[in-house]
Design a protein around this motif. Structure first.
Motif, mmCIF file in Angstrom:
data_model
loop_
_atom_site.group_PDB
_atom_site.id
_atom_site.type_symbol
_atom_site.label_atom_id
_atom_site.label_comp_id
_atom_site.label_asym_id
_atom_site.label_seq_id
_atom_site.Cartn_x
_atom_site.Cartn_y
_atom_site.Cartn_z
ATOM 1 N N THR A 179 49.524 36.636 37.994
ATOM 2 C CA THR A 179 49.916 36.897 39.375
ATOM 3 C C THR A 179 48.822 37.692 40.086
ATOM 4 O OG1 THR A 179 50.998 39.023 38.980
ATOM 5 C CG2 THR A 179 52.334 37.049 38.671
ATOM 6 N N ALA A 180 48.804 37.581 41.397
ATOM 7 C CA ALA A 180 47.860 38.342 42.202
ATOM 8 C C ALA A 180 48.648 39.278 43.111
ATOM 9 C CB ALA A 180 46.996 37.404 43.040
ATOM 10 N N GLN A 181 48.148 40.523 43.227
ATOM 11 C CA GLN A 181 48.887 41.497 44.012
ATOM 12 C C GLN A 181 47.926 42.519 44.611
ATOM 13 O OE1 GLN A 181 51.786 43.599 41.668
ATOM 14 N NE2 GLN A 181 52.789 44.490 43.457
ATOM 15 N N VAL A 182 48.199 42.899 45.854
ATOM 16 C CA VAL A 182 47.446 43.993 46.451
ATOM 17 C C VAL A 182 48.223 45.274 46.144
ATOM 18 C CG1 VAL A 182 46.645 45.048 48.601
ATOM 19 C CG2 VAL A 182 46.439 42.580 48.278
ATOM 20 N N THR A 183 47.628 46.131 45.346
ATOM 21 C CA THR A 183 48.350 47.327 44.912
ATOM 22 C C THR A 183 48.084 48.533 45.811
ATOM 23 O OG1 THR A 183 46.547 47.863 43.393
ATOM 24 C CG2 THR A 183 48.394 46.611 42.492
ATOM 25 N N GLU A 184 46.931 48.535 46.456
ATOM 26 C CA GLU A 184 46.599 49.638 47.343
ATOM 27 C C GLU A 184 45.816 49.106 48.514
ATOM 28 O OE1 GLU A 184 45.163 52.550 43.996
ATOM 29 O OE2 GLU A 184 45.067 53.592 45.922
ATOM 30 N N GLY A 232 36.426 45.202 50.509
ATOM 31 C CA GLY A 232 36.185 45.984 51.715
ATOM 32 C C GLY A 232 35.470 47.273 51.402
ATOM 33 N N GLU A 233 35.274 48.084 52.441
ATOM 34 C CA GLU A 233 34.541 49.340 52.248
ATOM 35 C C GLU A 233 34.891 50.330 53.349
ATOM 36 O OE1 GLU A 233 30.549 48.020 52.275
ATOM 37 O OE2 GLU A 233 30.627 47.248 54.298
ATOM 38 N N GLY A 234 34.491 51.563 53.156
ATOM 39 C CA GLY A 234 34.662 52.594 54.179
ATOM 40 C C GLY A 234 36.110 52.850 54.563
ATOM 41 N N GLY A 235 36.999 52.881 53.573
ATOM 42 C CA GLY A 235 38.393 53.172 53.876
ATOM 43 C C GLY A 235 39.194 51.927 54.226
ATOM 44 N N ARG A 236 38.502 50.890 54.666
ATOM 45 C CA ARG A 236 39.193 49.634 54.970
ATOM 46 C C ARG A 236 39.219 48.767 53.720
ATOM 47 N NH1 ARG A 236 39.290 47.504 60.152
ATOM 48 N NH2 ARG A 236 38.402 45.583 59.380
ATOM 49 N N THR A 237 39.848 49.248 52.709
ATOM 50 C CA THR A 237 39.816 48.534 51.431
ATOM 51 C C THR A 237 41.180 47.990 51.025
ATOM 52 O OG1 THR A 237 40.188 50.595 50.237
ATOM 53 C CG2 THR A 237 37.906 49.922 50.537
ATOM 54 N N ASN A 238 41.135 46.976 50.193
ATOM 55 C CA ASN A 238 42.327 46.447 49.553
ATOM 56 C C ASN A 238 42.024 46.326 48.065
ATOM 57 O OD1 ASN A 238 42.072 45.144 52.381
ATOM 58 N ND2 ASN A 238 44.249 44.952 51.916
ATOM 59 N N THR A 239 42.894 46.872 47.260
ATOM 60 C CA THR A 239 42.733 46.728 45.817
ATOM 61 C C THR A 239 43.551 45.534 45.359
ATOM 62 O OG1 THR A 239 42.465 49.111 45.591
ATOM 63 C CG2 THR A 239 42.950 47.870 43.585
ATOM 64 N N LEU A 240 42.848 44.531 44.867
ATOM 65 C CA LEU A 240 43.514 43.317 44.401
ATOM 66 C C LEU A 240 43.560 43.313 42.884
ATOM 67 C CD1 LEU A 240 44.666 40.437 44.996
ATOM 68 C CD2 LEU A 240 42.315 39.619 44.817
ATOM 69 N N VAL A 241 44.759 43.142 42.358
ATOM 70 C CA VAL A 241 44.930 43.149 40.905
ATOM 71 C C VAL A 241 45.458 41.788 40.455
ATOM 72 C CG1 VAL A 241 46.195 44.168 38.967
ATOM 73 C CG2 VAL A 241 45.341 45.638 40.810
ATOM 74 N N ILE A 242 44.761 41.230 39.478
ATOM 75 C CA ILE A 242 45.229 39.995 38.841
ATOM 76 C C ILE A 242 45.804 40.383 37.489
ATOM 77 C CG2 ILE A 242 44.590 37.688 38.023
ATOM 78 C CD1 ILE A 242 43.960 38.014 40.959
ATOM 79 N N ARG A 243 47.078 40.062 37.307
ATOM 80 C CA ARG A 243 47.705 40.453 36.049
ATOM 81 C C ARG A 243 48.824 39.485 35.697
ATOM 82 N NH1 ARG A 243 48.625 46.366 36.342
ATOM 83 N NH2 ARG A 243 50.228 45.754 37.806
ATOM 84 N N ASN A 244 48.827 39.061 34.458
ATOM 85 C CA ASN A 244 49.867 38.148 33.952
ATOM 86 C C ASN A 244 50.050 36.919 34.844
ATOM 87 O OD1 ASN A 244 50.394 39.951 31.849
ATOM 88 N ND2 ASN A 244 51.883 41.067 33.078
ATOM 89 N N CYS A 249 50.368 44.052 53.360
ATOM 90 C CA CYS A 249 49.819 43.336 52.202
ATOM 91 C C CYS A 249 50.326 43.925 50.891
ATOM 92 C CB CYS A 249 48.297 43.363 52.250
ATOM 93 S SG CYS A 249 47.601 45.008 52.500
ATOM 94 N N VAL A 250 50.496 45.234 50.841
ATOM 95 C CA VAL A 250 50.992 45.887 49.633
ATOM 96 C C VAL A 250 52.470 45.535 49.415
ATOM 97 C CG1 VAL A 250 51.403 48.093 48.477
ATOM 98 C CG2 VAL A 250 49.357 47.787 49.894
ATOM 99 N N ARG A 251 53.208 45.562 50.525
ATOM 100 C CA ARG A 251 54.650 45.298 50.418
ATOM 101 C C ARG A 251 54.951 43.846 50.075
ATOM 102 N NH1 ARG A 251 55.862 48.950 55.129
ATOM 103 N NH2 ARG A 251 55.590 47.099 56.386
ATOM 104 N N GLN A 252 53.991 42.950 50.301
ATOM 105 C CA GLN A 252 54.230 41.543 49.992
ATOM 106 C C GLN A 252 54.398 41.303 48.505
ATOM 107 O OE1 GLN A 252 51.099 39.782 52.824
ATOM 108 N NE2 GLN A 252 52.466 38.090 52.450
ATOM 109 N N GLY A 253 53.913 42.217 47.699
ATOM 110 C CA GLY A 253 54.098 42.087 46.256
ATOM 111 C C GLY A 253 53.208 41.024 45.648
ATOM 112 N N ALA A 254 53.619 40.544 44.482
ATOM 113 C CA ALA A 254 52.778 39.613 43.723
ATOM 114 C C ALA A 254 53.043 38.168 44.127
ATOM 115 C CB ALA A 254 53.036 39.794 42.232
ATOM 116 N N VAL A 255 51.981 37.387 44.126
ATOM 117 C CA VAL A 255 52.103 35.950 44.358
ATOM 118 C C VAL A 255 51.489 35.228 43.163
ATOM 119 C CG1 VAL A 255 52.091 36.069 46.880
ATOM 120 C CG2 VAL A 255 49.922 35.898 45.652
ATOM 121 N N GLN A 256 51.976 34.023 42.908
ATOM 122 C CA GLN A 256 51.450 33.291 41.764
ATOM 123 C C GLN A 256 51.468 31.785 41.946
ATOM 124 O OE1 GLN A 256 54.027 33.421 38.200
ATOM 125 N NE2 GLN A 256 55.568 34.410 39.477
ATOM 126 N N TYR A 257 52.216 31.259 42.896
ATOM 127 C CA TYR A 257 52.326 29.811 43.025
ATOM 128 C C TYR A 257 51.419 29.277 44.118
ATOM 129 C CZ TYR A 257 56.461 30.641 40.221
ATOM 130 O OH TYR A 257 57.304 31.033 39.231
#
Ligand code: ZN
Length: 124
Positions: free
Chosen positions: A75-80, A61-73, A88-96
């Motif tokens: 799992t996928a997670q929206v951290t910001e 996304g852009e212009g403040g309407r962004t989601n930071t997606l982190v892939i780690r270990n 989306c942030v509160r949903q935490g990490a998903v992996q399955y």
């Protein structure tokens, strides 16, 4: 000795099929354990596919309407996120496979496809 020759060829054919079958089974087993893919969709369109076995961080996304997606270990997670509800942030990490992260305000969906089923946590 035609009979013996034909029989021998059959044996080789069966051996080859067994090896191919074993290789295929092994391949499926290995690919299943290395995790799946995080498919990123915006407005119903796939914009990105990220393998879960490779750590990454992307800002969608852009212009403040962004989601930071982190892939780690694996799992996928929206951290910001710039969305007002932060669901989306509160949903935490998903992996399955079948799990997803949804950001309704940004019409963003991160869904996990393929990869590990549940119950293989101990392998990694
Ligand atoms: Zn959100």
């Amino acid at each position: 000795m035609d009979w013996l020759k034909a029989h021998k060829n059959d044996t080789i054919l069966i051996a080859v099929l067994l090896i191919l079958g074993g290789a295929l089974a092994l391949f499926l087993l290995l690919t299943r354990q290395t995790g799946g893919t995080a498919r990123v969709q915006v407005d119903g369109e796939t914009v990105m596919e990220l393998p879960l076995d490779k750590d990454a961080q992307v800002v969608l996304g852009e212009g403040g309407r962004t989601n930071t997606l982190v892939i780690r270990n694996g799992t996928a997670q929206v951290t910001e996120a710039g969305c007002p509800d932060q669901v989306c942030v509160r949903q935490g990490a998903v992996q399955y496979a079948g799990e997803s992260i949804v950001c309704l305000p940004h019409r963003l969906v991160v869904s996990i496809e393929g990869g590990a089923g549940s119950g293989v946590d101990g392998i990694a």
